[in-house]
Design a protein around this motif. Structure first.
Motif, PDB file in Angstrom:
ATOM      1  N   UNK A 261      -7.048  42.824 -29.956  1.00  0.00           N
ATOM      2  CA  UNK A 261      -5.912  42.721 -29.319  1.00  0.00           C
ATOM      3  C   UNK A 261      -4.864  41.625 -29.673  1.00  0.00           C
ATOM      4  N   UNK A 262      -5.310  40.699 -30.353  1.00  0.00           N
ATOM      5  CA  UNK A 262      -4.570  39.586 -30.871  1.00  0.00           C
ATOM      6  C   UNK A 262      -4.072  39.602 -32.067  1.00  0.00           C
ATOM      7  N   UNK A 263      -4.520  40.780 -32.887  1.00  0.00           N
ATOM      8  CA  UNK A 263      -4.267  40.935 -34.217  1.00  0.00           C
ATOM      9  C   UNK A 263      -2.643  41.419 -34.533  1.00  0.00           C
ATOM     10  N   UNK A 264      -1.890  41.107 -35.326  1.00  0.00           N
ATOM     11  CA  UNK A 264      -0.842  41.488 -35.581  1.00  0.00           C
ATOM     12  C   UNK A 264      -0.690  42.863 -36.369  1.00  0.00           C
ATOM     13  N   UNK A 265      -0.165  43.915 -35.779  1.00  0.00           N
ATOM     14  CA  UNK A 265      -0.073  45.051 -36.371  1.00  0.00           C
ATOM     15  C   UNK A 265       1.518  45.256 -37.026  1.00  0.00           C
ATOM     16  N   UNK A 266       1.773  45.148 -37.941  1.00  0.00           N
ATOM     17  CA  UNK A 266       3.205  45.152 -38.269  1.00  0.00           C
ATOM     18  C   UNK A 266       3.876  46.035 -39.576  1.00  0.00           C
ATOM     19  N   UNK A 267       2.811  47.001 -39.733  1.00  0.00           N
ATOM     20  CA  UNK A 267       3.052  47.905 -41.019  1.00  0.00           C
ATOM     21  C   UNK A 267       2.394  49.363 -40.956  1.00  0.00           C
ATOM     22  N   UNK A 268       1.128  49.243 -41.580  1.00  0.00           N
ATOM     23  CA  UNK A 268       0.487  50.492 -41.500  1.00  0.00           C
ATOM     24  C   UNK A 268      -0.017  50.790 -40.227  1.00  0.00           C
ATOM     25  N   UNK A 269       0.141  52.155 -39.857  1.00  0.00           N
ATOM     26  CA  UNK A 269      -0.303  52.529 -38.570  1.00  0.00           C
ATOM     27  C   UNK A 269      -1.030  53.914 -38.498  1.00  0.00           C
ATOM     28  N   UNK A 270      -1.343  54.392 -39.641  1.00  0.00           N
ATOM     29  CA  UNK A 270      -2.291  55.573 -40.030  1.00  0.00           C
ATOM     30  C   UNK A 270      -3.852  55.324 -39.603  1.00  0.00           C
ATOM     31  N   UNK A 271      -4.452  56.053 -38.717  1.00  0.00           N
ATOM     32  CA  UNK A 271      -5.891  55.854 -38.671  1.00  0.00           C
ATOM     33  C   UNK A 271      -6.574  57.245 -38.853  1.00  0.00           C
ATOM     34  N   UNK A 272      -7.226  57.292 -40.057  1.00  0.00           N
ATOM     35  CA  UNK A 272      -7.737  58.401 -40.563  1.00  0.00           C
ATOM     36  C   UNK A 272      -8.922  58.823 -39.841  1.00  0.00           C
ATOM     37  N   UNK A 273      -8.935  59.489 -38.757  1.00  0.00           N
ATOM     38  CA  UNK A 273     -10.057  59.803 -37.663  1.00  0.00           C
ATOM     39  C   UNK A 273      -9.468  60.582 -36.443  1.00  0.00           C
ATOM     40  N   UNK A 274     -10.026  61.170 -35.690  1.00  0.00           N
ATOM     41  CA  UNK A 274      -9.327  61.566 -34.526  1.00  0.00           C
ATOM     42  C   UNK A 274      -9.418  60.941 -33.338  1.00  0.00           C
ATOM     43  N   UNK A 275      -9.934  59.512 -33.285  1.00  0.00           N
ATOM     44  CA  UNK A 275      -9.851  58.554 -32.242  1.00  0.00           C
ATOM     45  C   UNK A 275      -9.670  57.332 -32.849  1.00  0.00           C
ATOM     46  N   UNK A 276      -9.394  56.282 -32.183  1.00  0.00           N
ATOM     47  CA  UNK A 276      -9.318  54.788 -32.729  1.00  0.00           C
ATOM     48  C   UNK A 276     -10.755  54.393 -32.517  1.00  0.00           C
ATOM     49  N   UNK A 277     -10.923  53.771 -33.805  1.00  0.00           N
ATOM     50  CA  UNK A 277     -12.312  52.977 -33.686  1.00  0.00           C
ATOM     51  C   UNK A 277     -12.084  51.667 -34.406  1.00  0.00           C
ATOM     52  N   UNK A 278     -12.578  50.511 -34.280  1.00  0.00           N
ATOM     53  CA  UNK A 278     -12.603  49.241 -34.478  1.00  0.00           C
ATOM     54  C   UNK A 278     -12.689  49.196 -36.239  1.00  0.00           C
ATOM     55  N   UNK A 279     -13.579  49.579 -36.998  1.00  0.00           N
ATOM     56  CA  UNK A 279     -13.628  49.551 -38.537  1.00  0.00           C
ATOM     57  C   UNK A 279     -12.228  50.191 -39.078  1.00  0.00           C
TER      58      UNK A 279
END
Length: 312
Positions: free
Chosen positions: A164-182
């Motif tokens: 939760x403290x990671x900075x997400x400032x660019x790519x936001x495409x998750x190649x899956x049907x749900x969010x998973x850590x890897x």
């Protein structure tokens, strides 16, 4: 970047299962039926175990808890996936993505431990039958369930507290049907090598460790049944085959995804469906239609319901 506590990305795009609109409609109908079946099947197990006094035993207490976890595991992402398939709107909020990952590992870790608890229960019932009621008391069963949920909570928090403290400032495409850590942590705008190692060490080794414990436990049980059962091993083997089937279907994909480093995205999607959708669907089928006590309890409840209706 000192105060980079908040993500610049407000939502993620889930690529889902396919980009074909025809296949999306098919999957929408297919998974809608599957999801309803999962919820109904697991609710039936929970209520039957609750209503039938004959099923008030440690084995069925653990089974009812497994059904609750399975129903929850299927619900953390499947409704969102079904909605996306119908609407074509494939985004999820940052908070929703983090919530999915939290519950995936909370429920996944808890299910692993419940399966271990069920193996312990079967080991004591088959290898130490005279001491079964003393060892598997109500306090012990409750303690095993609390331990399972505690393990799941520690397991998910040990990873989420860093995610939760990671900075997400660019790519936001998750190649899956749900969010998973890897998939998600690789999108962070920072070096995540250490965190990826943590995910493998935490999720992968937990899955592998529990699977090895279960494999050894069931091997000991099968050897004991084969050499010491005077009543014949068939009933015990029938019960164990259901447990072993569930263990293989749940742990196989988990180990492959979190331990094996060379798996492809397409294989990941298929395997993810196994432990989040198909295993929760198969559990009610395996434990109901292959279990004589459950089938008898269903018949009694149905007969009682029909007789009460005929009175009115």
């Amino acid at each position: 970047m000192e105060q980079q506590n908040h993500s610049m990305v407000s939502e993620f795009i889930l690529l889902g299962l396919t980009e074909s609109r025809e296949l999306q409609i098919f999957f929408y109908l297919f998974f809608s039926i599957i999801y309803v079946s999962i919820v109904l099947g697991n609710l039936i197990i929970i209520f039957v175990v609750k209503l039938d006094p004959q099923l008030h035993s440690p084995m069925y207490f653990l089974l009812a808890n497994l059904s609750f976890i399975d129903m929850s595991l299927a619900s953390f992402a499947t409704p969102k996936m079904i909605y996306n398939l119908n609407s074509g709107y494939n985004t999820i909020s940052y908070e929703g993505c983090m919530t999915q990952m939290f519950f995936l590992h909370l429920l996944g870790g808890s299910e692993m431990m419940v399966l271990v608890a069920m193996a312990i229960d079967r080991y004591i019932a088959i290898c130490k039958p005279l001491h079964y009621k003393i060892i598997m008391s109500n306090h012990v069963c409750t303690g095993l369930i609390l331990l399972s949920w505690t393990t799941g909570f520690v397991h998910t928090m040990s990873q989420m507290v860093f995610t939760v403290i990671l900075p997400f400032c660019g790519p936001n495409v998750v190649d899956s049907f749900f969010c998973d850590l890897p998939r998600v942590i690789r999108l962070a705008c920072t070096d995540t090598y250490i965190l990826e190692l943590l995910v493998i060490a935490d999720s992968g080794l937990l899955s592998l460790f529990c699977f090895i414990v279960l494999f050894i436990s069931y091997s000991i049980i099968l050897i004991t049944v084969q050499h010491h059962s005077s009543r014949g091993p068939f009933k015990a083997l029938s019960t164990l085959s259901a447990h072993i089937t569930v263990v293989a279907l749940f742990f196989g994909p988990c180990i492959f995804i979190y331990v094996w480093p060379f798996n492809s995205v397409s294989i990941d999607k298929i395997l993810s469906m196994f432990y989040t959708i198909f295993t929760p669907l198969l559990n009610p089928i395996i434990y109901t239609f292959r279990n004589k006590d459950m089938k008898n309890a269903l018949r009694k409840i149905k007969t009682k319901h029909m007789s009460s209706r005929s009175i009115f």
